[in-house]
Design an enzyme around this catalytic site. Structure first.
Site, PDB file in Angstrom:
ATOM      1  N   LYS A 185      22.497 -11.816  44.095  1.00  0.00           N
ATOM      2  CA  LYS A 185      23.443 -12.914  43.930  1.00  0.00           C
ATOM      3  C   LYS A 185      24.774 -12.392  43.356  1.00  0.00           C
ATOM      4  O   LYS A 185      24.869 -11.227  42.958  1.00  0.00           O
ATOM      5  CB  LYS A 185      22.834 -14.009  43.029  1.00  0.00           C
ATOM      6  CG  LYS A 185      21.553 -14.628  43.619  1.00  0.00           C
ATOM      7  CD  LYS A 185      21.794 -15.300  44.927  1.00  0.00           C
ATOM      8  CE  LYS A 185      20.663 -15.904  45.717  1.00  0.00           C
ATOM      9  NZ  LYS A 185      19.322 -15.973  45.365  1.00  0.00           N
TER      10      LYS A 185
HETATM   11  C1  PLP Z   1      18.180 -17.118  45.625  1.00  0.00           C
HETATM   12  C2  PLP Z   1      18.098 -18.546  45.977  1.00  0.00           C
HETATM   13  C3  PLP Z   1      17.202 -19.416  45.335  1.00  0.00           C
HETATM   14  C4  PLP Z   1      16.127 -18.952  44.414  1.00  0.00           C
HETATM   15  O1  PLP Z   1      16.553 -18.264  43.318  1.00  0.00           O
HETATM   16  P1  PLP Z   1      15.537 -17.233  42.589  1.00  0.00           P
HETATM   17  O2  PLP Z   1      16.305 -16.843  41.374  1.00  0.00           O
HETATM   18  O3  PLP Z   1      15.309 -16.093  43.527  1.00  0.00           O
HETATM   19  O4  PLP Z   1      14.306 -17.973  42.271  1.00  0.00           O
HETATM   20  C5  PLP Z   1      17.271 -20.762  45.637  1.00  0.00           C
HETATM   21  N1  PLP Z   1      18.133 -21.235  46.541  1.00  0.00           N
HETATM   22  C6  PLP Z   1      18.983 -20.427  47.203  1.00  0.00           C
HETATM   23  C7  PLP Z   1      19.934 -21.033  48.183  1.00  0.00           C
HETATM   24  C8  PLP Z   1      18.986 -19.063  46.959  1.00  0.00           C
HETATM   25  O5  PLP Z   1      19.820 -18.268  47.633  1.00  0.00           O
END
Ligand code: PLP
Length: 378
Positions: A185
């Site tokens: 992210k």
């Molecule tokens: C990464 C992501 C999640 C989940 O986040 P985690 O920290 O991996 O649990 C949820 N929604 C979207 C759109 C994502 O890209």
């Protein structure tokens, strides 16, 4: 695989190493000063009186949002169709039914408020809207449809860390905003997330859910502020730890610069992809009052192009690519579920291709990817 250009690379240096080392030396590993500081600085970035509760993942934040809203059996939640599975999974796990709302068009892959309007039912309790690739949804229209039907808005802001719509940060529009700090992210800590609310009651519920519904924290007891605890309501353990909070603080310092760098790389991509036949770009024209944070770089291949061959062609030239996202209706766990028709999202799922994007990418890397894409299409 020895990639010439990876899909994503961490934006880390010795500062992250030092931040973790400092926590290890401090001997305090969870729910301490780093977490408090990370929460208060993240809340300050968001503004709007938002309070931030750091958690173990973005999925944890989404799960907490469903529990805090009291969503359960018999309820329905309308979710953006072109997204990661987490939002749909948490709806299912609290016993509710997920209904998918389609993308607005082949240019705007965010949730279509008109499709939300069509799919709202008496049982609908909430909408979970994703800011795909860090491009903010049209928040006025999303808010209007939710208000008209008296349903809650939850923002899945996993892609939208630092993105703003008309000057306001994504994640501050909904009753709850959910952020992810997973490795790939815009702000990376490995595993982590943030649950954000403006209503203090939703923050209180979030904090109860994060830590077993307990009335006091280990730190309070350590510092002599409390000797025992009560359990006020059932909760979970969705806490972050101090190592990750410390990483989050360093990453927060880098966020604005890193997002700006992503924007420059995206502009360079756009210029070259515009000239490649068979490939189009979503979110090509962003209104001047919308500031995306460019989480990923998605393109759309024309119908008739064999995407598997293109991915293989890129791979043979050392370029990693990916797909965001496969259609949820196609997953085994949801094959027998009536999720609702989403023809645009399904079309995008079949033709989307994600190209490498990360702040440390060189301009010349963008050129290499574009040349490799041209060759893979030939
Ligand atoms: C990464 C992501 C999640 C989940 O986040 P985690 O920290 O991996 O649990 C949820 N929604 C979207 C759109 C994502 O890209």
């Amino acid at each position: 695989m020895d990639w010439k250009i990876q899909l994503f690379k961490l934006n880390y240096d010795e500062r992250e190493v030092e931040a973790v080392a400092r926590v290890v030396r401090s001997s305090w590993l969870t729910m301490g000063e780093q977490t408090k500081e990370f929460e208060s600085r993240f809340a300050a970035l968001l503004g709007q009186g938002a309070q931030a509760t750091a958690v173990s993942s973005g999925t944890a934040a989404l799960h907490m949002a469903m529990l805090a809203l009291g969503v359960g059996p018999g309820d329905e939640v309308i979710v953006s169709s072109l997204t990661f599975i987490a939002a749909v999974n948490v709806v299912r796990l609290v016993g509710a039914r997920a209904v998918l709302a389609d993308c607005r068009s082949l240019e705007d892959w965010n949730i279509d408020p008109a499709d939300v309007e069509r799919k709202v039912a008496a049982k609908t309790r909430a909408v979970i809207a994703v800011h795909y690739a860090g491009y903010p949804c049209a928040m006025d229209e999303v808010e209007q449809v939710c208000a008209r039907h008296r349903i809650a808005l939850v923002e899945d802001s996993a892609h939208a860390i630092g993105a703003t719509w008309r000057g306001r940060q994504c994640g501050t529009f909904g009753t709850v905003g959910c952020f992810s700090f997973f490795t790939n992210k815009n702000l990376s800590v490995g595993e982590g997330g943030m649950y954000v609310a403006r209503d203090p009651e939703f923050t209180r519920r979030g904090r109860m859910l994060r830590s077993h519904g307990m009335s006091t924290l280990t730190l309070d007891r350590h510092e002599g502020r409390a000797i025992s605890y009560d359990v006020l309501e059932p909760g979970l353990n969705y806490r972050i730890d101090e190592l990750r909070a410390a990483l989050g603080l360093v990453q927060l310092d880098r966020l604005t610069g890193a997002n700006a760098r992503r924007g420059l790389l995206v502009a360079r991509y756009h210029e070259q992809i515009d000239r490649i036949p068979g490939v189009s770009i979503p979110f090509r024209r962003v209104p001047p009052d919308v500031k995306p944070c460019y989480h990923i770089y998605p393109v759309l291949l024309d119908r008739g192009i064999d995407r598997t061959k293109v991915i293989a062609g890129l791979r043979n030239q050392g370029i990693q690519s990916s797909i965001h996202y496969p259609a949820i209706q196609r997953f085994s766990a949801y094959a027998d579920t009536a999720l609702g028709a989403t023809p645009i999202a399904n079309d995008v799922s079949n033709r989307e291709l994600t190209l490498p994007l990360y702040p440390g990418m060189a301009d010349s890397d963008v050129d290499l990817v574009c040349d490799a894409l041209k060759a893979a299409l030939a």
